[in-house]
Structure formats: C-alpha cells, structure tokens
Design an enzyme around this catalytic site. Structure first.
Site, PDB file in Angstrom:
ATOM      1  N   CYS A 101       0.766  -1.075   0.049  1.00  0.00           N
ATOM      2  CA  CYS A 101       0.090  -0.027   0.018  1.00  0.00           C
ATOM      3  C   CYS A 101       0.858   1.310   0.037  1.00  0.00           C
ATOM      4  O   CYS A 101       0.496   2.429  -0.571  1.00  0.00           O
ATOM      5  CB  CYS A 101      -0.826   0.165   1.339  1.00  0.00           C
ATOM      6  SG  CYS A 101      -1.751  -1.498   1.461  1.00  0.00           S
ATOM      7  N   LYS A 115      -5.092   2.806   8.326  1.00  0.00           N
ATOM      8  CA  LYS A 115      -4.901   3.658   9.434  1.00  0.00           C
ATOM      9  C   LYS A 115      -4.064   5.182   9.048  1.00  0.00           C
ATOM     10  O   LYS A 115      -4.695   6.032   9.762  1.00  0.00           O
ATOM     11  CB  LYS A 115      -4.592   2.992  10.792  1.00  0.00           C
ATOM     12  CG  LYS A 115      -5.102   1.571  11.114  1.00  0.00           C
ATOM     13  CD  LYS A 115      -6.732   1.742  10.987  1.00  0.00           C
ATOM     14  CE  LYS A 115      -7.289   0.265  11.283  1.00  0.00           C
ATOM     15  NZ  LYS A 115      -7.391  -0.400  10.176  1.00  0.00           N
ATOM     16  N   SER A 131     -12.333  -6.046   9.151  1.00  0.00           N
ATOM     17  CA  SER A 131     -11.663  -5.489   8.071  1.00  0.00           C
ATOM     18  C   SER A 131     -12.622  -5.277   7.152  1.00  0.00           C
ATOM     19  O   SER A 131     -13.903  -5.393   6.928  1.00  0.00           O
ATOM     20  CB  SER A 131     -10.910  -6.785   7.480  1.00  0.00           C
ATOM     21  OG  SER A 131     -10.578  -6.350   6.004  1.00  0.00           O
TER      22      SER A 131
END
Length: 538
Positions: free
Chosen positions: A29, A104, A451
């Site tokens: 990511c 996050k 999730s």
C-alpha cells in the site's frame, strides 16, 4: 540547519509546506509513496512554496491480521496523527500535504490536519491492480478465504501457496471497496483531496499528476487562507457518509469518520449513520460483498460520476467548500456520466440494496450501539446459539477445526479498544467462515471490529465492550441470540434476573499490557461508539 538541508536565501521568503508520506516497505500500500512525495514537492515548489519532506509510520493490517500484532493497528492511527501534529507544530510549517495508502494512516493524516487547522491537502496512494490466478482476478481477501477452503480440504497446499504468490502483483492499496479505498473516497467527499484522487491506480501517470497538482493546491490554499475546518463542516461529513454507503464501504468508516469529526470539533454520532442510511442506497457492486474490484471503478471514470449522480438526486450537499477552492457542485459540473452498459455502479432504479448496508443496532447486548454490515445477501435476521470465545485466536482455531456448526452465533469478546487492547479486525475468522462455506449459516458478533474485506452476517463495535462490563461479558455458550437488521436490534434472550446473577460473579480481566504503547492506549482510549479516540471527549 535549513541551509544544510538545501534551503537557499530566497527559500526563507516562501511559505513552507510539510510534505508527509507514510512510505515504507512494510506493505505494498505504501511502497511507492516516496515517489509521490517527490512529485508533490515538485508541485509545491513550482507554485512558489518551499516543500519539506518528512515521514511517519505505518503498519500492515493484512500481515498482522489474526496475530497479536494486529492490536497495534488501530493504535497506529493515534500514533500517526500525533506524530504528524508533532512535526508540523514543532517545525512551524505553514501548510501540510499528507500522502497515505493504508487503512489507518489515511484517517490519521486527516485527524492531524483537523487538529492543526493549517491549509492542507490529502493525496491517496491509489489502488493495487488485481492479481491473476487460474484466469480469475484475485486479491488479498481471496487468500484469507482460501485458508478456510484449505482447512475444509477443498484447496491443496500447493494451490494455496500459488495463490499467495499471485494475489498482490505490486504497489497499491487492497483492491476491493475495503477500508483504504473506502476512506480515500470518504476523504474526497469531505473535500480534502482533489477530484478522483480516491479512484486512481497506484502505479499510473494519473496518480503522479494528482500528487503534483495537490502540491500546487496547498500553496493556493495558503494564499486564500482556506483551512481544513473551513471544509470539514457537518454537511461535509454527511456527504462522506452518503458516499461510503453508496459504495458499500467498510464498517471502519464509522469509526474513522467519528474520530475525524472529533478532531475537527464537529458533532457526529453513530445515529447520523443510521439516519442517512435510511435514504441512501448501495449503488456500487464492489467487493467484498459484490463482484468488481476498485480497478474497474477506476476504468469507468472513478468516483466523480457517482458523486454527480448523488448530487443530482439531492443526496449530497453541493455547496460545501473543497481544497480546489471551489464547491463540490462546482467540481462536479463538467463531469461526464459512466459509460453505457457498465455494471459496476447500478442505477437508482435497480440498486444493489435500497438502503444502507451499515446498520446501527441496539438492544440489551449493545445498549450504546453496534455496527452491522448487512449486504442483504446473507439475510436480514439471524437467530442462533452462542459459541463464546474470549480471544480471536480461539475462535479461529474452532472454525478451522470444523467445530462451528450451522446456526451458531460466534461471540468473540475482550477484543474492544480497551480490552484487546486495540480492537483487532476479525478478517481471519470471518474469511475462514466463508472459506468453509458457512457464510449463510453462521453469524459472528464482537466488541472488536472488521476488515473492509469482511462479509457475511457480522456485528462489530459492540458497546459497552466486554472489558468494561458490557453485556457481552455475560453471554455464555448456548444462550440464544437474535440479530434483526430490520428492527435494528441485537438481543440476548436471557432473563434479566439471570443476567443480574451473572453480573454479580463477573470480574474484569487483568490488563494484558501494563507498559508501552498498548498500555498507554488502553488507559486513554474512549468507546468505539465515539470513534475510539485517545483525545479527551468533552
């Protein structure tokens, strides 16, 4: 000191813009965010500002999932927000750019922007492309569900290993409407990123150009003195909630939008999600409950055509200001609709679901609220007998060993923000349930969270959490539990006198951590129904 890092005499007359990225090799990511940070810095410099790059941490939820390490995931949101606030405040930057790419670090960056209230723009790192395995598009959730198939004996060791090597082909955030893509879309709807920043491939010319334009945008915001709290209005949060629902987005959006609103000083509650959810349909047929990946939404035009449809339907507030210096409606004025024949975003006449998939439940098991993810495919009511586990690992072991039966309601408790601590995501057990073919036959409830890749009949964020003596702590194996998404209730069918007797003998568990960041978090964190923030709630 600034001469040593490259400042010229002329640079001291320019506005300084902190360019923060969560670059690391911890996860795909974020592995490319250094490139985007440099392009963003180029944009700042070309517009007359002086960029100063700095970094913050990130953790990989996918890698830590199902382990003790996952307890650090939600904690990292607070650490990241604190770190960005610390650097920006200490160095006196005039403006801020933040580039994130995982679950996050993205809400954390916006929380820091709201606290600091200096001209700021968020840039999303972009989505990963799908992997290809046996001619089918696959992603990270495909692997988690394959673990359940492997346990059921329908997938071999070699096939599982082969799938693992093909699921994530390169840089970018997890490829369905999971938490990263959900939050990127929500942040764009809030007005803090440029149009379609949320719907671009991570490795693309479009994403590099987005970063460069964002750098220039921060300098323009400085000229206008347009700040995050001018943008983060209550109506902007309603736009974000509407967008998350229309996309079929992650339950984590509830937690994160509450936290961002708290940082911005905007009153937002879980009841706002319920209120808006009654009138907004799910329109996008995206994974995990749907068919398509984020890359397919990118291919047909991204998020902006959907926003325009919602605006024309009267479901968005078009007058809210954005980081372009224009209103949302002005940004969308020239946006074309999706191409004819596409099947990723449905029409209002034939939605995926006529109202929200994010359902706020209350009842004697969740007097302060809980968040259910009900796509409609798993039904709207579940009644069964509790199978109680005090840790995620014990539940996962039972699922993989075949000890869970049709009609069971799996209860995973002492996994809340304080009790975990850290409110772990339950992707491992929910994926194992799906992989074993029990998705329509088993429910799972928890004071933990899920999730964005989770689907099935699941209820999380149950408050008060078990570690604080919430009713979840009193459930015993064999108790009858009823989840009703129509009545919006989650009920423990046990007489109140029996629960009172159980309460008299209940004792709070000893803290699992007494030192370090998890211990500090457990002492400071508030309820999940308020966003699980560590800043004091007034």
């Amino acid at each position: 000191m600034l001469h040593a890092v490259g400042f010229t005499r002329e640079d001291f007359a320019k506005p300084q813009v902190g360019v923060c990225s969560a670059w690391s090799q911890v996860t795909p990511c974020n592995m490319h965010l250094d490139v985007l940070a440099r392009r963003a810095s180029d944009g700042v410099a070309a517009a007359g500002g002086k960029p100063v790059m700095f970094g913050t941490i990130t953790v990989s939820d996918g890698i830590s999932m199902g382990t003790e390490g996952m307890k650090y995931s939600l904690v990292s949101r607070e650490v990241i927000a604190d770190s960005i606030e610390t650097v920006t405040g200490a160095e006196g930057f005039d403006g801020l750019m933040a580039i994130g790419g995982c679950d996050k670090n993205m809400p954390a960056m916006v929380m820091a922007m709201a606290r600091l209230n200096r001209p700021a723009v968020f840039v999303y790192g972009g989505t990963i492309m799908p992997g290809l395995w046996h001619g089918q598009a696959v992603d990270i959730v495909s692997v988690f569900e394959a673990v359940g198939k492997h346990a059921a004996g329908t997938l071999s060791d070699a096939e599982l290993a082969d799938l693992e090597q093909h699921a994530c082909p390169g840089a970018g955030s997890c490829g369905g409407m999971y938490t990263a893509n959900t939050m990127a879309s929500a942040i764009e709807a809030l007005g803090l990123s440029l149009p379609n920043s949320s719907a671009q491939a991570a490795i693309s010319d479009d994403k590099k150009a987005d970063a460069e334009r964002a750098g220039a945008a921060v300098v323009e915001l400085l000229r206008r003195n347009l700040r995050p709290r001018d943008i983060l209005t209550r109506r902007a949060f309603e736009n974000a909630i509407t967008t998350v629902i229309a996309l079929g987005g992650s339950t984590n959006a509830v937690l994160h939008l509450l936290a961002i609103a708290h940082a911005a000083g905007v009153r937002l509650t879980i009841d706002d999600f319920a209120r808006i959810g009654r009138r907004v349909p799910v329109l996008a047929d995206l994974k995990p409950s749907g068919t398509h990946g984020m890359a397919e939404l990118v291919r047909i035009g991204g998020l902006t055509p959907l926003l325009k449809r919602l605006l024309e339907r009267g479901l968005l507030h078009g007058g809210e200001m954005t980081v372009t210096g224009r209103t949302l409606a002005e940004n969308l004025a020239g946006v074309p609709d999706y191409p004819a024949g596409q099947r990723v975003v449905m029409d209002f006449a034939a939605p995926v679901k006529k109202d929200s998939h994010l359902v706020i439940l209350r009842g004697n098991l969740a007097p302060e609220g809980a968040v259910a993810k009900i796509s409609g495919k798993e039904g709207e009511r579940f009644e069964g007998r509790a199978r109680v586990f005090d840790r995620e690992e014990r539940a996962l072991e039972a699922i993989l060993a075949g000890r869970i039966r049709s009609g069971d309601v799996i209860v995973i408790r002492y996994e809340g923000p304080r009790g975990g601590p850290g409110m772990r995501e339950m992707l491992a057990p929910t994926s194992a349930i799906m992989g074993r073919g029990l998705g329509a036959e088993v429910a799972l409830i928890t004071d933990g969270r899920f999730s964005g890749g989770t689907h099935g009949f699941v209820v999380g964020h149950i408050t008060p959490e078990a570690a604080l003596g919430g009713p979840l702590a009193l459930v015993r194996t064999g108790d009858r539990i009823v989840i009703d998404a129509v009545a919006r209730t989650v009920t423990l069918d046990v007489p109140s006198r029996v629960l009172a007797t159980r309460r008299r003998t209940w004792r709070a568990p000893r803290p699992r951590y007494t030192r370090g960041v998890l211990a500090k978090y457990a002492r400071l964190v508030g309820s999940a129904s308020l966003g699980a923030v560590t800043d004091p709630i007034p």
